[in-house]
Write a protein that holds these residues in place. Sequence first.
Motif, PDB file in Angstrom:
ATOM      1  N   LEU A  90       0.866  -1.179   0.000  1.00 44.55           N
ATOM      2  CA  LEU A  90       0.000   0.000   0.000  1.00 44.55           C
ATOM      3  C   LEU A  90       0.903   1.229   0.000  1.00 44.55           C
ATOM      4  CD1 LEU A  90      -2.539  -0.863   2.855  1.00 44.55           C
ATOM      5  CD2 LEU A  90      -2.970  -0.957   0.389  1.00 44.55           C
ATOM      6  N   LEU A  91       0.455   2.273  -0.694  1.00 46.00           N
ATOM      7  CA  LEU A  91       1.215   3.520  -0.725  1.00 46.00           C
ATOM      8  C   LEU A  91       0.469   4.581   0.060  1.00 46.00           C
ATOM      9  CD1 LEU A  91       1.809   3.525  -4.585  1.00 46.00           C
ATOM     10  CD2 LEU A  91       3.361   2.654  -2.805  1.00 46.00           C
ATOM     11  N   PHE A  92       1.182   5.420   0.774  1.00 47.82           N
ATOM     12  CA  PHE A  92       0.519   6.571   1.390  1.00 47.82           C
ATOM     13  C   PHE A  92       1.344   7.809   1.125  1.00 47.82           C
ATOM     14  CE2 PHE A  92       3.241   5.384   4.937  1.00 47.82           C
ATOM     15  CZ  PHE A  92       3.156   4.001   4.900  1.00 47.82           C
ATOM     16  N   PHE A  93       0.686   8.753   0.489  1.00 46.53           N
ATOM     17  CA  PHE A  93       1.367   9.973   0.062  1.00 46.53           C
ATOM     18  C   PHE A  93       0.834  11.165   0.847  1.00 46.53           C
ATOM     19  CE2 PHE A  93       1.435   8.156  -4.552  1.00 46.53           C
ATOM     20  CZ  PHE A  93       2.426   7.267  -4.198  1.00 46.53           C
ATOM     21  N   VAL A 122      -1.641  -2.505  -4.192  1.00 45.86           N
ATOM     22  CA  VAL A 122      -3.055  -2.867  -4.048  1.00 45.86           C
ATOM     23  C   VAL A 122      -3.912  -1.747  -3.451  1.00 45.86           C
ATOM     24  CG1 VAL A 122      -2.636  -5.346  -3.909  1.00 45.86           C
ATOM     25  CG2 VAL A 122      -2.631  -3.991  -1.811  1.00 45.86           C
ATOM     26  N   GLY A 123      -3.347  -0.585  -3.240  1.00 47.53           N
ATOM     27  CA  GLY A 123      -4.162   0.516  -2.730  1.00 47.53           C
ATOM     28  C   GLY A 123      -3.303   1.622  -2.192  1.00 47.53           C
ATOM     29  N   GLY A 124      -3.967   2.613  -1.620  1.00 44.08           N
ATOM     30  CA  GLY A 124      -3.199   3.726  -1.098  1.00 44.08           C
ATOM     31  C   GLY A 124      -4.054   4.758  -0.428  1.00 44.08           C
ATOM     32  N   ASN A 125      -3.415   5.820  -0.050  1.00 43.91           N
ATOM     33  CA  ASN A 125      -4.024   6.833   0.784  1.00 43.91           C
ATOM     34  C   ASN A 125      -3.317   8.151   0.491  1.00 43.91           C
ATOM     35  OD1 ASN A 125      -4.046   8.543   3.269  1.00 43.91           O
ATOM     36  ND2 ASN A 125      -5.368   6.902   3.977  1.00 43.91           N
ATOM     37  N   THR A 126      -4.061   9.224   0.294  1.00 47.23           N
ATOM     38  CA  THR A 126      -3.408  10.512   0.071  1.00 47.23           C
ATOM     39  C   THR A 126      -3.905  11.538   1.068  1.00 47.23           C
ATOM     40  OG1 THR A 126      -5.097  11.401  -1.407  1.00 47.23           O
ATOM     41  CG2 THR A 126      -3.376  10.051  -2.402  1.00 47.23           C
TER      42      THR A 126
ATOM     43  N   MET B   1      -8.150   4.510   4.063  1.00 49.23           N
ATOM     44  CA  MET B   1      -7.992   5.018   2.704  1.00 49.23           C
ATOM     45  C   MET B   1      -8.865   6.252   2.548  1.00 49.23           C
ATOM     46  SD  MET B   1      -7.591   1.666   0.428  1.00 49.23           S
ATOM     47  CE  MET B   1      -6.470   0.373   0.947  1.00 49.23           C
ATOM     48  N   LYS B   2      -8.440   7.285   3.208  1.00 50.05           N
ATOM     49  CA  LYS B   2      -9.251   8.450   3.419  1.00 50.05           C
ATOM     50  C   LYS B   2      -8.464   9.648   2.904  1.00 50.05           C
ATOM     51  CE  LYS B   2      -9.446   9.437   7.626  1.00 50.05           C
ATOM     52  NZ  LYS B   2      -8.913  10.802   7.813  1.00 50.05           N
ATOM     53  N   GLU B  10      -8.205  12.329  -3.486  1.00 49.64           N
ATOM     54  CA  GLU B  10      -7.916  10.905  -3.520  1.00 49.64           C
ATOM     55  C   GLU B  10      -8.459  10.302  -4.813  1.00 49.64           C
ATOM     56  OE1 GLU B  10      -9.571   8.333  -0.453  1.00 49.64           O
ATOM     57  OE2 GLU B  10      -7.789   7.098  -0.604  1.00 49.64           O
ATOM     58  N   LEU B  17      -3.397   5.944  -9.932  1.00 47.32           N
ATOM     59  CA  LEU B  17      -2.921   4.637  -9.475  1.00 47.32           C
ATOM     60  C   LEU B  17      -3.489   3.528 -10.353  1.00 47.32           C
ATOM     61  CD1 LEU B  17      -3.230   4.745  -5.560  1.00 47.32           C
ATOM     62  CD2 LEU B  17      -1.215   4.056  -6.826  1.00 47.32           C
ATOM     63  N   VAL B  23      -4.198  -4.803 -10.480  1.00 44.56           N
ATOM     64  CA  VAL B  23      -4.247  -5.682  -9.319  1.00 44.56           C
ATOM     65  C   VAL B  23      -4.659  -7.076  -9.785  1.00 44.56           C
ATOM     66  CG1 VAL B  23      -5.374  -6.063  -7.106  1.00 44.56           C
ATOM     67  CG2 VAL B  23      -4.785  -3.744  -7.807  1.00 44.56           C
ATOM     68  N   GLY B  29      -8.502  -4.607  -5.022  1.00 46.90           N
ATOM     69  CA  GLY B  29      -7.475  -3.646  -4.647  1.00 46.90           C
ATOM     70  C   GLY B  29      -7.982  -2.233  -4.532  1.00 46.90           C
ATOM     71  N   ILE B  30      -7.377  -1.391  -5.316  1.00 42.51           N
ATOM     72  CA  ILE B  30      -7.563   0.048  -5.239  1.00 42.51           C
ATOM     73  C   ILE B  30      -9.040   0.444  -5.343  1.00 42.51           C
ATOM     74  CG2 ILE B  30      -7.021   2.149  -6.528  1.00 42.51           C
ATOM     75  CD1 ILE B  30      -4.367   0.466  -7.334  1.00 42.51           C
ATOM     76  N   ALA B  35      -7.780  -3.406   0.925  1.00 36.16           N
ATOM     77  CA  ALA B  35      -7.469  -4.381  -0.116  1.00 36.16           C
ATOM     78  C   ALA B  35      -7.769  -5.775   0.435  1.00 36.16           C
ATOM     79  CB  ALA B  35      -6.005  -4.284  -0.512  1.00 36.16           C
ATOM     80  N   PHE B  46      -6.034  -5.497   4.116  1.00 34.49           N
ATOM     81  CA  PHE B  46      -4.813  -4.696   4.236  1.00 34.49           C
ATOM     82  C   PHE B  46      -5.189  -3.238   3.983  1.00 34.49           C
ATOM     83  CE2 PHE B  46      -0.251  -4.315   2.198  1.00 34.49           C
ATOM     84  CZ  PHE B  46       0.233  -3.770   3.365  1.00 34.49           C
TER      85      PHE B  46
END
Lengths: 309, 309
Positions: A90-93, A122-126, B1-2, B10, B17, B23, B29-30, B35, B46
């Motif tokens: 997972l990425l968080f920016f 597989v996902g992320g957060n900004t 994922m906020k 986002e 992304l 995925v 995933g995303i 995820a 996750f």
Amino acid sequence: MKEGDSSLSEGKIIKLLSSFFKVPKKWIGIGDDTALLKYGDKNLLFTCDVLNEEVHFKRSYFPPYYLGWKLIAINVSDIISKGGKPSACLLFFNLPFSDRQWLEALMKGIKSASEKFGVKVVGGNTSASKTISLGCAMLGTCGKHGFIPRKGAKAGEKVYLLGTPGLSHAGMKLLKRYGYNSAIKIWKKAVMAHLKPEPHLYIIDDIITHFSPTSMTDTSDSLIESLVNILTPELDIHINHIPLHRKISLKEAMTGGEDYNLLFTSSSENTCGLPVSRIGSVVPGSGKVKLLKDGIMEEIKMRGFFSHF
Amino acid sequence: MKEGDSSLSEGKIIKLLSSFFKVPKKWIGIGDDTALLKYGDKNLLFTCDVLNEEVHFKRSYFPPYYLGWKLIAINVSDIISKGGKPSACLLFFNLPFSDRQWLEALMKGIKSASEKFGVKVVGGNTSASKTISLGCAMLGTCGKHGFIPRKGAKAGEKVYLLGTPGLSHAGMKLLKRYGYNSAIKIWKKAVMAHLKPEPHLYIIDDIITHFSPTSMTDTSDSLIESLVNILTPELDIHINHIPLHRKISLKEAMTGGEDYNLLFTSSSENTCGLPVSRIGSVVPGSGKVKLLKDGIMEEIKMRGFFSHF
């Protein structure tokens, strides 16, 4: 699980964390390169690492493509150093701006590295922030050989290093002084070691098969810190040979960070010619790293190390 | 994922992304709250979420104990909203200072929440930074009912909400205006909804058993965004009843963030008296949220929503 140039050291945080949290016995937790989690018959490795503007990089000299690459690579390195294979992240920016071109270059770097090392994003957060902070939480699987801990060395074993210590630090100094375009012309290998580290995924299976390492860590926190990290109170490590690049001093090789080389201990000799250097031995002792100097093994004290050379 | 109050939404990042990363089919995933990863016969959830100073909180009104609690709770909420149980997490702190008292209070909050929700802290990462950024990456396990996605509603189903919408936002406004000591005296319930959210772990099994939800999400991004998140292009959602607190306007209830209530769809009636409100219905349509106003279903447009009321 790496530390920036903070007044609040990771050591202190880990001490605080450890005093607050009890990790289940079946899990290895706080204080190793990754955590080890058991889910049914699966052993999973779990780690996270960040790249912060002004701490780990400056936008002025660090192209976003390499930043994306490095974000993946430093987490892959943690997983490889436990004998594992990376699988998902997972990425968080935290970003102060919305520069599409910069962000796309970052994503391209992330994509290249994640494809090369076989890890799925597989996902992320900004979120908004004043400076850039890029984080990655990564999962990996443990091979049949199991988890290789930091603390596992035994007296009588040999200490091995894969890679040239101090190269990344030398690259960073050039980048800070001359900027990317000039630095890359002066010493490409060092600059690229800093911008685009290459975790040793290609060779890890050979190392495990041949050496059955009893302890392993990556050298992201510098060679000297990594040596301390594999020490236990009943052991000393005697260093008698550091594979020095001719342009890198012993001090830089020992203290330069972000190399992502592999440091491990093993009872085996390097009989099959793998490109690793034997740098020393594990002996009974009291938790000291000693270095051969003028024919004598001298203790390296972490605090005095910078002024010692 | 906020998402924080960033100019870079986002939505845009997720679009970027998604355009870069594919995925694996067996993984979700995303774009969902967490995820879903399959390791052997284990389904793992996750997720990661952050709390950034000046974006999600100010130190002046947010006691560190509650900040620690909230960091765990918001990730637990994501996992619960997929029908899962939290198991392990990593913490990553970017900190501009080394205030032991503040940090210990933060740790105590993390410890309380992690014990309450049954999640083990297995490691972490610290780095220096100009402002505080607290992150958490969490793993959870999926129950035998499986993963409950955001997108799973079918026409004819009912829309349910657990919790009072807008409470956290109301608490935040009081905290910003009066500070902690005064705000807590004015309206404790709202202030605590903001500082110490309580994910609905105690009731999730009953909800799943009774309702077999076809879609679910937490309302961390506001009720209106959560409704949009469960919509698909072939469906509309008709809202005819929002459980309003007498001190909270419809606009605040719809747009206030950080509630961590549960929104879900189901074909079942609430026959066993669980404390959830039926707020509307899923009907064939074209991806619109409509709200009953003066006897007529009126479309809510996200962009115009804030000025619409």
